[in-house]
Write an enzyme that holds these catalytic residues in place. Structure first.
Site, PDB file in Angstrom:
ATOM      1  N   ARG A  44       0.853  -1.207   0.000  1.00  0.00           N
ATOM      2  CA  ARG A  44       0.000   0.000   0.000  1.00  0.00           C
ATOM      3  C   ARG A  44       0.881   1.246   0.000  1.00  0.00           C
ATOM      4  O   ARG A  44       0.642   2.199  -0.731  1.00  0.00           O
ATOM      5  CB  ARG A  44      -0.930   0.022   1.232  1.00  0.00           C
ATOM      6  CG  ARG A  44      -2.073  -0.966   1.167  1.00  0.00           C
ATOM      7  CD  ARG A  44      -3.147  -0.660   2.218  1.00  0.00           C
ATOM      8  NE  ARG A  44      -2.653  -0.662   3.593  1.00  0.00           N
ATOM      9  CZ  ARG A  44      -2.537  -1.742   4.349  1.00  0.00           C
ATOM     10  NH1 ARG A  44      -2.891  -2.918   3.879  1.00  0.00           N
ATOM     11  NH2 ARG A  44      -2.080  -1.650   5.595  1.00  0.00           N
ATOM     12  N   LYS A 134     -12.224  15.192   2.726  1.00  0.00           N
ATOM     13  CA  LYS A 134     -13.290  14.633   1.894  1.00  0.00           C
ATOM     14  C   LYS A 134     -14.217  13.752   2.713  1.00  0.00           C
ATOM     15  O   LYS A 134     -13.769  13.061   3.637  1.00  0.00           O
ATOM     16  CB  LYS A 134     -12.653  13.798   0.784  1.00  0.00           C
ATOM     17  CG  LYS A 134     -13.655  13.085  -0.094  1.00  0.00           C
ATOM     18  CD  LYS A 134     -13.001  12.027  -0.958  1.00  0.00           C
ATOM     19  CE  LYS A 134     -13.456  10.649  -0.527  1.00  0.00           C
ATOM     20  NZ  LYS A 134     -13.079   9.587  -1.475  1.00  0.00           N
ATOM     21  N   GLU A 175     -18.914  15.097  -1.040  1.00  0.00           N
ATOM     22  CA  GLU A 175     -19.079  14.066  -2.069  1.00  0.00           C
ATOM     23  C   GLU A 175     -20.356  13.248  -1.859  1.00  0.00           C
ATOM     24  O   GLU A 175     -20.345  12.232  -1.159  1.00  0.00           O
ATOM     25  CB  GLU A 175     -17.865  13.124  -2.082  1.00  0.00           C
ATOM     26  CG  GLU A 175     -17.972  12.052  -3.155  1.00  0.00           C
ATOM     27  CD  GLU A 175     -16.760  11.111  -3.223  1.00  0.00           C
ATOM     28  OE1 GLU A 175     -15.827  11.271  -2.420  1.00  0.00           O
ATOM     29  OE2 GLU A 175     -16.776  10.218  -4.075  1.00  0.00           O
ATOM     30  N   LYS A 217     -18.205  17.392  -4.981  1.00  0.00           N
ATOM     31  CA  LYS A 217     -17.716  16.242  -5.760  1.00  0.00           C
ATOM     32  C   LYS A 217     -18.886  15.302  -6.042  1.00  0.00           C
ATOM     33  O   LYS A 217     -19.106  14.320  -5.315  1.00  0.00           O
ATOM     34  CB  LYS A 217     -16.606  15.535  -4.966  1.00  0.00           C
ATOM     35  CG  LYS A 217     -16.073  14.280  -5.637  1.00  0.00           C
ATOM     36  CD  LYS A 217     -14.782  13.806  -4.991  1.00  0.00           C
ATOM     37  CE  LYS A 217     -14.359  12.465  -5.553  1.00  0.00           C
ATOM     38  NZ  LYS A 217     -13.001  12.092  -5.195  1.00  0.00           N
TER      39      LYS A 217
HETATM   40  P1  13P Z   1     -13.725   7.083  -8.125  1.00  0.00           P
HETATM   41  O1  13P Z   1     -13.313   8.166  -9.086  1.00  0.00           O
HETATM   42  O2  13P Z   1     -13.002   5.795  -8.323  1.00  0.00           O
HETATM   43  O3  13P Z   1     -15.212   6.957  -8.038  1.00  0.00           O
HETATM   44  O4  13P Z   1     -13.219   7.555  -6.695  1.00  0.00           O
HETATM   45  C1  13P Z   1     -13.470   8.829  -6.289  1.00  0.00           C
HETATM   46  C2  13P Z   1     -13.544   8.866  -4.826  1.00  0.00           C
HETATM   47  O5  13P Z   1     -12.878   9.654  -4.218  1.00  0.00           O
HETATM   48  C3  13P Z   1     -14.452   7.905  -4.149  1.00  0.00           C
HETATM   49  O6  13P Z   1     -14.691   8.348  -2.852  1.00  0.00           O
END
Ligand code: 13P
Length: 338
Positions: A44, A134, A175, A217
């Site tokens: 990772r 986020k 998001e 987002k």
């Molecule tokens: P994806 O673009 O793979 O959907 O991931 C964005 C993201 O930050 C998911 O939380």
């Protein structure tokens, strides 16, 4: 411009997008295993270091979202990840939610958790160098879902998180993701995404969050991955721009997630979105659509770091071309990338 608005503006600066490299340990482990790479802590770390040290990454990437594990680690030359990212010309960010849990009172729906102890945690993240954070809420389209209570519970959590972020001096990336999985149509996704965004906007307003210091987002509006329907990039762009119509003019910008779309498809849709009339910058905050080709090229081998970085740099360059109106899908839809 206040510091939050300046950071938010930098995240959505012209010709740049955000790299989401913040998968939780279980999600990252599953993605490594799927790529044939042993899902160890060592791998990772090596994978994240490969991504962020990609030569020239800051030419198309404004910020990198990390998970808590990576935020506390160092790159091989001894610099903490957030310091290295700053010195490489990008802004470090952090995933602040702790993932989804079943939402009592619903059938199979979830609420994103992480509000307990959030304020001190955000202060710690800021102290470690994070400049933005986020939080991802998840909505699945199905019979009876998303329900009104799932929309409300998740929207309220997003607003409480966003308010706490701004108090801690971090720009919240908000998001709300309506998942692509399912057999719904484009117009069903449009209706659901629009309801979700209206509720999120209303909660953000109620919590007094400064929209100039937020990056939204959202998902692009797409037909479900199991539906028979196909939408052109133009149709996706029109439907996606339509659901954003009720957002406040003060919002700093919109950075779309990729949501499991194939990389070239996400880029083509992003390019079409640039053609839509709008009052905010539209950019990308992709995870899989940027990093999947890099993971496949790297394969966990020390000798293939440059190949992994090249694959990431190529996807970033394609998305920058999309932002700048120079994207040519015919050059991008190579079988292994589309
Ligand atoms: P994806 O673009 O793979 O959907 O991931 C964005 C993201 O930050 C998911 O939380």
């Amino acid at each position: 411009m206040n510091p939050l608005a300046a950071t938010a503006a930098a995240l959505v600066a012209p010709g740049k997008g955000i790299l989401a490299a913040d998968e939780s340990i279980p999600t990252m482990s599953a993605r490594l295993a799927k790529a044939g790479v042993p899902p160890t802590g060592h791998n990772r770390h090596a994978y994240r270091e490969m991504l962020v040290t990609t030569p020239g990454l800051s030419q198309g990437i404004s910020g990198v979202i990390l998970c808590a594990e990576t935020l506390g680690q160092r790159v091989s030359d001894g610099r903490p990840f957030p310091v290295a990212i700053r010195e490489l010309g990008m802004l470090p960010g952090i995933k602040a939610d702790t993932g989804t849990r079943p939402l009592a009172g619903t059938t199979g729906e979830t609420v994103t958790e992480g509000l307990d102890g959030l304020a001190p945690r955000l202060r710690r993240y800021a102290g470690a160098g994070a400049m933005f954070a986020k939080w991802r809420a998840v909505f699945r389209i199905g019979p009876g879902s998303p329900s009104a209570i799932a929309i409300r519970a998740n929207a309220q959590a997003l607003a409480r998180y966003a308010s706490a972020c701004q108090k801690a001096g971090l720009v919240p990336i908000v998001e709300p993701e309506v998942l692509m999985e399912g057999d719904h149509s484009l117009s069903q996704c449009e209706v659901v995404t629009s309801l979700v965004l209206l509720q999120v906007t209303s909660e953000l307003q109620d919590y007094g969050v400064d929209f100039g210091g937020i990056v939204l987002k959202p998902n692009m509006v797409l037909p479900g991955s199991a539906s028979a329907g196909h939408a052109t990039a133009g149709q996706v762009a029109v439907a996606t721009a339509a659901v954003l119509g009720a957002l406040p003019a003060a919002l700093a910008g919109v950075a779309f997630l990729s949501g499991g779309q194939r990389p070239a498809r996400a880029t083509e849709n992003l390019a079409a979105l640039q053609q839509m009339p709008r009052i905010w910058p539209f950019t990308f905050s992709f995870g899989r659509a940027l990093v999947d080709p890099a993971l496949a090229a790297w394969r966990g081998e020390d000798g293939r770091v440059a190949a992994g970085q090249l694959a990431l740099a190529r996807r970033v360059a394609m998305n920058v071309a999309a932002l700048e109106g120079r994207y040519n899908p015919e050059q991008d839809f190579a079988p292994e990338l589309a």
